[in-house]
Design a protein around this motif. Sequence first.
Motif, mmCIF file in Angstrom:
data_model
loop_
_atom_site.group_PDB
_atom_site.id
_atom_site.type_symbol
_atom_site.label_atom_id
_atom_site.label_comp_id
_atom_site.label_asym_id
_atom_site.label_seq_id
_atom_site.Cartn_x
_atom_site.Cartn_y
_atom_site.Cartn_z
ATOM 1 N N UNK A 246 0.956 -1.325 -0.335
ATOM 2 C CA UNK A 246 0.135 0.147 -0.132
ATOM 3 C C UNK A 246 0.486 1.313 -0.157
ATOM 4 N N UNK A 247 2.311 1.268 0.474
ATOM 5 C CA UNK A 247 2.829 2.220 1.051
ATOM 6 C C UNK A 247 3.428 2.928 -0.184
ATOM 7 N N UNK A 248 3.897 1.759 -1.432
ATOM 8 C CA UNK A 248 4.698 1.774 -2.518
ATOM 9 C C UNK A 248 3.495 2.168 -3.640
ATOM 10 N N UNK A 249 1.938 2.285 -3.401
ATOM 11 C CA UNK A 249 0.973 2.316 -4.547
ATOM 12 C C UNK A 249 1.240 3.026 -5.691
ATOM 13 N N UNK A 250 2.042 4.350 -5.501
ATOM 14 C CA UNK A 250 2.097 5.377 -6.144
ATOM 15 C C UNK A 250 3.480 5.281 -6.889
ATOM 16 N N UNK A 251 4.490 4.849 -5.669
ATOM 17 C CA UNK A 251 5.815 4.499 -7.007
ATOM 18 C C UNK A 251 5.362 3.793 -7.620
ATOM 19 N N UNK A 252 4.870 2.283 -7.798
ATOM 20 C CA UNK A 252 4.605 1.153 -8.401
ATOM 21 C C UNK A 252 3.596 1.603 -9.982
ATOM 22 N N UNK A 253 2.398 2.566 -9.584
ATOM 23 C CA UNK A 253 1.508 2.807 -10.236
ATOM 24 C C UNK A 253 2.739 3.661 -11.370
ATOM 25 N N UNK A 254 3.901 4.792 -10.701
ATOM 26 C CA UNK A 254 4.421 5.206 -12.167
ATOM 27 C C UNK A 254 5.444 4.698 -12.710
ATOM 28 N N UNK A 255 6.162 3.476 -12.153
ATOM 29 C CA UNK A 255 7.145 2.544 -13.107
ATOM 30 C C UNK A 255 5.403 1.825 -13.583
ATOM 31 N N UNK A 256 4.897 1.310 -13.604
ATOM 32 C CA UNK A 256 4.565 0.876 -14.448
ATOM 33 C C UNK A 256 3.825 1.384 -15.812
ATOM 34 N N UNK A 257 3.602 2.892 -15.567
ATOM 35 C CA UNK A 257 2.998 3.807 -16.729
ATOM 36 C C UNK A 257 4.485 3.992 -17.556
ATOM 37 N N UNK A 258 5.473 4.282 -16.746
ATOM 38 C CA UNK A 258 6.552 3.730 -17.937
ATOM 39 C C UNK A 258 7.139 2.721 -18.881
ATOM 40 N N UNK A 259 6.367 1.291 -18.221
ATOM 41 C CA UNK A 259 6.434 0.598 -18.496
ATOM 42 C C UNK A 259 6.148 0.349 -19.519
ATOM 43 N N UNK A 260 4.436 0.733 -19.384
ATOM 44 C CA UNK A 260 3.716 -0.203 -20.592
ATOM 45 C C UNK A 260 3.419 1.404 -21.737
ATOM 46 N N UNK A 261 4.188 2.754 -21.746
ATOM 47 C CA UNK A 261 4.199 3.756 -23.188
ATOM 48 C C UNK A 261 5.086 2.858 -23.893
ATOM 49 N N UNK A 262 6.361 2.326 -22.829
ATOM 50 C CA UNK A 262 7.678 1.993 -24.106
ATOM 51 C C UNK A 262 6.719 1.116 -24.319
#
Length: 335
Positions: A246-262
């Motif tokens: 739960x505490x890492x949710x925002x960090x994960x969302x950011x990393x996931x978005x970068x991954x999906x975009x690339x």
Amino acid sequence: MDAGSGGEAPSPSSSSSSNPEAPRSALTMTKGLSIFQDILRRADKNDDGKLSFDEFKAYFADGILHREELHELFHTIDAHNTDNLDTEELFEYFSQYLGEYENVLSALEDLNASILKAMDTTKKTYQEASKLEQFVTRFLLKETLNQLQSLHNSLECAMETTEEQTRQEKQRPAKPEVLKIQQPGKRLSRRLQRNNSFSPNSPLLNQGWLEEDNQWITQIDRLQKLIDRLEQKHIMIVQRQMSVIAEELEKFRFALKQYVDIASSQDGCLHISIQKLSSGSHFVVYEFWDDNAWNRHLQTNYSKTFQRSNVDCLETPEHITTMLVPASWWVLNNN
């Protein structure tokens, strides 16, 4: 084993610590040591303060070294022969090879501390600041991110170049290519038999009929080749299940978005979709790849970066399932 696969540690005469003109300062050693403390923290999935071989392999595998080579490297680093690695062992081994990267790691630690301090100040003062001050803060954050992204791109390019060079060195000499004669399909065979039943002097083969039939034959040939390719190719369907802290949710969302975009922009990527379950911290990612492209994708740096960011963010290792389906299935179901 050669240096590329772990190798033996260099002799004391090659270590920078034996060079009286360039003694390693206590400050630099402290900074370098703290970097490896962070590495161990992220790689140590069961939080027992040490790395087993499975944890070491999961973190350090780069897609080039084989399991046996990683196993030999692990025992080379394991100076105490405990079948586990601690921070000091990691530092002692890698510090012998740092070279210019010793200054890089030191600067990175200073940079990390400065950025965290600036972000903490921003968190405390941004809401009460004037609109102009808020604008300046947003501008500085954006430019800091741009500079870091530029450095990231340069490092990623260097990593891809070195990895490609290593793969080329490991490739065996190519075998002479054997040309295969592809037999025409049944429909094509019947068409050829029909056309061959007419002699070149047949009165039925006037010029207009020939030109029209040749156009049809060209189109049929194209269709036949497409069908042949589709019958031979496969699509890799990948399901990735991830439970996020739960505490890492925002960090994960950011990393996931970068991954999906690339990943979505890569050749061979057909589709990516994300499903967030009602719990709010459980994600399911579906990826559709050309079979060969999927294998290449796993070796890319952006894919490895996403995998390593998950070490911090996930409660448990992600669960991946894959399924191969004929490419013709994908075409039929998407048209």
